[in-house]
Every structure is written in C-alpha cells, then in structure tokens.
Design an enzyme around this catalytic site. Structure first.
Site, PDB file in Angstrom:
ATOM      1  N   ASP A 118       0.880  -1.177   0.000  1.00 43.85           N
ATOM      2  CA  ASP A 118       0.000   0.000   0.000  1.00 43.85           C
ATOM      3  C   ASP A 118       0.912   1.218   0.000  1.00 43.85           C
ATOM      4  O   ASP A 118       1.512   1.556   1.031  1.00 43.85           O
ATOM      5  CB  ASP A 118      -0.882  -0.033   1.250  1.00 43.85           C
ATOM      6  CG  ASP A 118      -1.754   1.212   1.358  1.00 43.85           C
ATOM      7  OD1 ASP A 118      -1.564   2.167   0.568  1.00 43.85           O
ATOM      8  OD2 ASP A 118      -2.622   1.231   2.249  1.00 43.85           O
ATOM      9  N   TYR A 159      -9.331  14.437  -7.950  1.00 50.38           N
ATOM     10  CA  TYR A 159      -8.456  13.620  -8.823  1.00 50.38           C
ATOM     11  C   TYR A 159      -7.412  14.526  -9.486  1.00 50.38           C
ATOM     12  O   TYR A 159      -6.207  14.367  -9.236  1.00 50.38           O
ATOM     13  CB  TYR A 159      -9.289  12.872  -9.860  1.00 50.38           C
ATOM     14  CG  TYR A 159      -8.452  12.059 -10.831  1.00 50.38           C
ATOM     15  CD1 TYR A 159      -7.519  11.131 -10.359  1.00 50.38           C
ATOM     16  CD2 TYR A 159      -8.581  12.213 -12.209  1.00 50.38           C
ATOM     17  CE1 TYR A 159      -6.743  10.389 -11.242  1.00 50.38           C
ATOM     18  CE2 TYR A 159      -7.820  11.465 -13.090  1.00 50.38           C
ATOM     19  CZ  TYR A 159      -6.902  10.563 -12.619  1.00 50.38           C
ATOM     20  OH  TYR A 159      -6.135   9.834 -13.493  1.00 50.38           O
ATOM     21  N   LYS A 205      -3.550  14.940  -8.242  1.00 50.47           N
ATOM     22  CA  LYS A 205      -2.407  14.680  -9.141  1.00 50.47           C
ATOM     23  C   LYS A 205      -1.569  15.942  -9.370  1.00 50.47           C
ATOM     24  O   LYS A 205      -0.389  15.848  -9.721  1.00 50.47           O
ATOM     25  CB  LYS A 205      -2.914  14.191 -10.508  1.00 50.47           C
ATOM     26  CG  LYS A 205      -3.527  12.787 -10.511  1.00 50.47           C
ATOM     27  CD  LYS A 205      -2.453  11.732 -10.638  1.00 50.47           C
ATOM     28  CE  LYS A 205      -3.015  10.367 -10.987  1.00 50.47           C
ATOM     29  NZ  LYS A 205      -1.982   9.316 -10.927  1.00 50.47           N
TER      30      LYS A 205
HETATM   31  N1  LIG Z   1      -7.332   5.306 -17.455  1.00 49.81           N
HETATM   32  C1  LIG Z   1      -7.376   6.638 -17.598  1.00 49.81           C
HETATM   33  O1  LIG Z   1      -8.345   7.218 -18.117  1.00 49.81           O
HETATM   34  C2  LIG Z   1      -6.198   7.476 -17.190  1.00 49.81           C
HETATM   35  C3  LIG Z   1      -5.991   8.701 -17.854  1.00 49.81           C
HETATM   36  C4  LIG Z   1      -4.911   9.488 -17.488  1.00 49.81           C
HETATM   37  C5  LIG Z   1      -4.077   9.082 -16.479  1.00 49.81           C
HETATM   38  N2  LIG Z   1      -4.309   7.889 -15.846  1.00 49.81           N
HETATM   39  C6  LIG Z   1      -3.383   7.497 -14.779  1.00 49.81           C
HETATM   40  O2  LIG Z   1      -2.607   6.422 -15.275  1.00 49.81           O
HETATM   41  C7  LIG Z   1      -2.228   5.553 -14.213  1.00 49.81           C
HETATM   42  C8  LIG Z   1      -2.540   4.111 -14.579  1.00 49.81           C
HETATM   43  O3  LIG Z   1      -3.921   3.962 -14.745  1.00 49.81           O
HETATM   44  P1  LIG Z   1      -4.587   2.675 -15.437  1.00 49.81           P
HETATM   45  O4  LIG Z   1      -5.648   3.196 -16.346  1.00 49.81           O
HETATM   46  O5  LIG Z   1      -3.531   1.778 -15.964  1.00 49.81           O
HETATM   47  O6  LIG Z   1      -5.400   2.015 -14.218  1.00 49.81           O
HETATM   48  P2  LIG Z   1      -4.974   1.067 -13.013  1.00 49.81           P
HETATM   49  O7  LIG Z   1      -4.268  -0.138 -13.507  1.00 49.81           O
HETATM   50  O8  LIG Z   1      -6.219   0.824 -12.225  1.00 49.81           O
HETATM   51  O9  LIG Z   1      -3.942   1.946 -12.190  1.00 49.81           O
HETATM   52  C9  LIG Z   1      -4.107   2.379 -10.886  1.00 49.81           C
HETATM   53  C10 LIG Z   1      -3.196   1.556  -9.991  1.00 49.81           C
HETATM   54  O10 LIG Z   1      -3.091   2.175  -8.709  1.00 49.81           O
HETATM   55  C11 LIG Z   1      -3.045   1.139  -7.762  1.00 49.81           C
HETATM   56  N3  LIG Z   1      -3.377   1.619  -6.418  1.00 49.81           N
HETATM   57  C12 LIG Z   1      -4.552   2.126  -5.977  1.00 49.81           C
HETATM   58  N4  LIG Z   1      -4.455   2.385  -4.656  1.00 49.81           N
HETATM   59  C13 LIG Z   1      -3.204   2.060  -4.272  1.00 49.81           C
HETATM   60  C14 LIG Z   1      -2.495   2.097  -3.023  1.00 49.81           C
HETATM   61  N5  LIG Z   1      -3.073   2.555  -1.899  1.00 49.81           N
HETATM   62  N6  LIG Z   1      -1.213   1.670  -2.992  1.00 49.81           N
HETATM   63  C15 LIG Z   1      -0.620   1.230  -4.116  1.00 49.81           C
HETATM   64  N7  LIG Z   1      -1.228   1.156  -5.319  1.00 49.81           N
HETATM   65  C16 LIG Z   1      -2.510   1.561  -5.380  1.00 49.81           C
HETATM   66  C17 LIG Z   1      -4.062   0.135  -8.274  1.00 49.81           C
HETATM   67  O11 LIG Z   1      -3.907  -1.124  -7.649  1.00 49.81           O
HETATM   68  P3  LIG Z   1      -5.192  -1.997  -7.179  1.00 49.81           P
HETATM   69  O12 LIG Z   1      -6.144  -2.012  -8.356  1.00 49.81           O
HETATM   70  O13 LIG Z   1      -4.637  -3.321  -6.839  1.00 49.81           O
HETATM   71  O14 LIG Z   1      -5.787  -1.265  -6.000  1.00 49.81           O
HETATM   72  C18 LIG Z   1      -3.696   0.128  -9.759  1.00 49.81           C
HETATM   73  O15 LIG Z   1      -2.641  -0.787 -10.005  1.00 49.81           O
HETATM   74  C19 LIG Z   1      -2.964   6.082 -12.958  1.00 49.81           C
HETATM   75  O16 LIG Z   1      -2.060   6.850 -12.200  1.00 49.81           O
HETATM   76  C20 LIG Z   1      -4.042   6.981 -13.532  1.00 49.81           C
HETATM   77  O17 LIG Z   1      -4.372   8.027 -12.631  1.00 49.81           O
HETATM   78  C21 LIG Z   1      -5.342   7.076 -16.188  1.00 49.81           C
END
Ligand SMILES: NC(=O)c1ccc[n+]([C@@H]2O[C@H](COP(=O)([O-])OP(=O)(O)OC[C@H]3O[C@@H](n4cnc5c(N)ncnc54)[C@H](OP(=O)(O)O)[C@@H]3O)[C@@H](O)[C@H]2O)c1
Length: 251
Positions: A68, A158, A162
């Site tokens: 975490d 959010y 960030k």
């Molecule tokens: N998808 C979009 O639209 C988008 C757009 C722009 C930027 N982003 C950013 O890109 C990054 C990757 O996103 P993604 O779309 O690939 O989704 P994602 O795989 O769900 O990425 C979020 C990650 O954060 C982890 N996480 C949440 N709480 C946590 C904690 N307390 N400690 C450690 N890890 C934790 C999640 O793990 P668990 O699931 O195991 O909790 C997950 O692996 C994120 O930072 C997101 O904000 C996403």
C-alpha cells in the site's frame, strides 16, 4: 550522457501488474530489463503473477511485491526489494492512482484524504525513495492526467490530487540533477482501461473520444513508448509534464 538502453536496467514499476503498468512491465522486460512489479490489492495478485511470468518468458527478469504505497514503510520495502534482488535501481515509474468524479459540495473528508493519500502522498514518497535509491543517471516517471491541462467540473480531488506531482517533479529534477537523474510526469488523455469507465456516462465517453485525433481514447500502447523513451534516449527531458493525448487538451 545517460540515455542508454534497457538491458540489465533495474526498473521499479508502482502498479506494474495490470493495464498501463502491466504492459510497461512486459515491454521493458522484453528488452532485457529487470522489473520489480508492484501491486496493491489482493485482487491484483493474479495479474502480478501473470505479468511476472510474461516478463520472464519475454526474456527479462521480474519479481512481484505487494504494498500500500500510501504507507511510507511500504514504499521503502518496495525499493528494498529492488536493491536486495537486483543490487540497485535505475528507473522508477509510479503508475498508481485513484479516480473520483464528484462535485465539491458532495465530497467527504474521508474521500478527500483517500484521494490525496494515493495521488499526492504516495507520489511524493515514491519520488523521495527513488531519490534515495536510484543509481546515478537514473530516471523517475510519475503518471499524471491530461486533466492537469483542462478546465472542468467534477474532478477536484483527482486532478487536484495529481497536480502536486508536477511540483514534486520540478523540485526533484533540480535536487537530483547533480546525479544525472531526470524526473518527469507523463499525463495521458482519458485512457481505454477499466480505470476510466466507472465514473463516466456513455455520452461523456463519446465526448472524450471526439476531442482527440481519430475520435478515439488514449491507448496504453501509445503511452508505453513515451515512458520507455523517457527511461532511455529521452533522458534530456527533466522537470517536465508531457501530455500524450491525441490533442485532447493542452496548455
Ligand atoms: N485510465 C485513464 O483514463 C487514465 C488517464 C490518465 C491518467 N491515468 C493514470 O494512469 C495511471 C494508470 O492507470 P490505469 O488506467 O492503468 O489504471 P490502473 O491499472 O487501475 O492503475 C491504478 C493503480 O493504482 C493502484 N493503487 C490504488 N491504490 C493504491 C495504493 N493505496 N497503494 C498502491 N497502489 C494503489 C491500483 O492497484 P489496485 O487495483 O490493486 O488497487 C492500480 O494498479 C494512474 O495513475 C491513472 O491516474 C489514467
């Protein structure tokens, strides 16, 4: 000059088990990197196992570490695992994050604290620990969001959570510069992963698509090469926020 290839580079990937982080783990492993695949929830353990196996089958080395990252002790344990397993760290990428779309008037104290804990606090201590542990010439990359370049409603905790990553990154870029370490934020547009959809309506998804090249969402396949570039030949970028988003937003 710190822009070599990835062979035998040790890469810590926060949230490296699935979606963007999972593809990044597999891609960098296929180029001979040694990957520390961080995952968070028990529900992500299976993804972490599969990613480690895929990374090994692709010719790289990989281990999985649960944690975490809102707890500083867990951030330290993650980097300990990299040093203990592979002898050092060269690249640290933090893809962790949490999204909430809610009006300010309805947001609770608990939601605010949870959003800032993972998006801002974890981001800060990930950069701090990377700064302690990275070899000279290392690279630190944090994942932001293209909402950092937007003027919109609903994403106060959010985008707001960030936003500090940019200032943490700028300060770290200056403070670690004498060791040749570059520090950047990659801020993708709305990305086609399960992270994106729960807080959006079908109509809003269509709107987001309409704002980018080709009427499509950002794909993880478009983001991984940009992170890879920053971790290798793109070392001259530092202190920057990059907005790979097909023209969705800019500033
Ligand atoms: N998808 C979009 O639209 C988008 C757009 C722009 C930027 N982003 C950013 O890109 C990054 C990757 O996103 P993604 O779309 O690939 O989704 P994602 O795989 O769900 O990425 C979020 C990650 O954060 C982890 N996480 C949440 N709480 C946590 C904690 N307390 N400690 C450690 N890890 C934790 C999640 O793990 P668990 O699931 O195991 O909790 C997950 O692996 C994120 O930072 C997101 O904000 C996403």
């Amino acid at each position: 000059m710190s822009g070599g290839g990835l062979r035998d580079q040790v890469v810590v990937i926060g949230g490296g088990a699935k979606n963007l982080g999972g593809l990044l783990s597999r891609t960098l492993a296929a180029e001979g990197a040694k990957i520390v695949v961080h995952y968070h929830g028990d529900a992500s353990a299976d993804d972490a196992d599969k990613t480690v196996r895929a990374a090994q089958e692709a010719g790289g080395q990989a281990v999985a570490v649960q944690g975490d990252l809102t707890k500083v002790a867990d951030v330290r344990r993650l980097f300990d695992a990299a040093v203990d397993t592979y002898g050092g760290v060269d690249v640290a990428v933090n893809t962790t994050g949490m999204v909430l779309r809610k009006p300010i008037l309805e947001t609770t104290e608990e939601e605010f604290d949870r959003m800032f804990a993972i998006n801002a606090k974890a981001g800060y201590f990930f950069i701090q620990e990377a700064g302690h542990r990275l070899n000279d010439g290392g690279k630190i990359i944090s994942l932001g969001t293209s909402l950092l370049a937007a003027f919109t409603d609903g994403y106060s905790t959010y985008a707001g959570g960030k936003a500090p990553l940019e200032h943490f990154t700028r300060a770290a870029a200056k403070e670690f510069a004498d060791r040749g370490i570059s520090v950047n934020v990659v801020a993708p547009g709305p990305m086609d992963t399960p992270f994106f959809y729960p807080q959006e309506t079908p109509e809003r998804v269509e709107f987001h698509k309409s704002q980018a090249l080709g009427g499509q969402l950002t794909q993880i396949e478009d983001i991984v090469p940009i992170i890879r570039h920053l971790a290798t030949e793109g070392w001259w970028f530092t202190g920057q926020t990059l907005f790979p988003n097909g023209g969705y937003t800019t500033r």
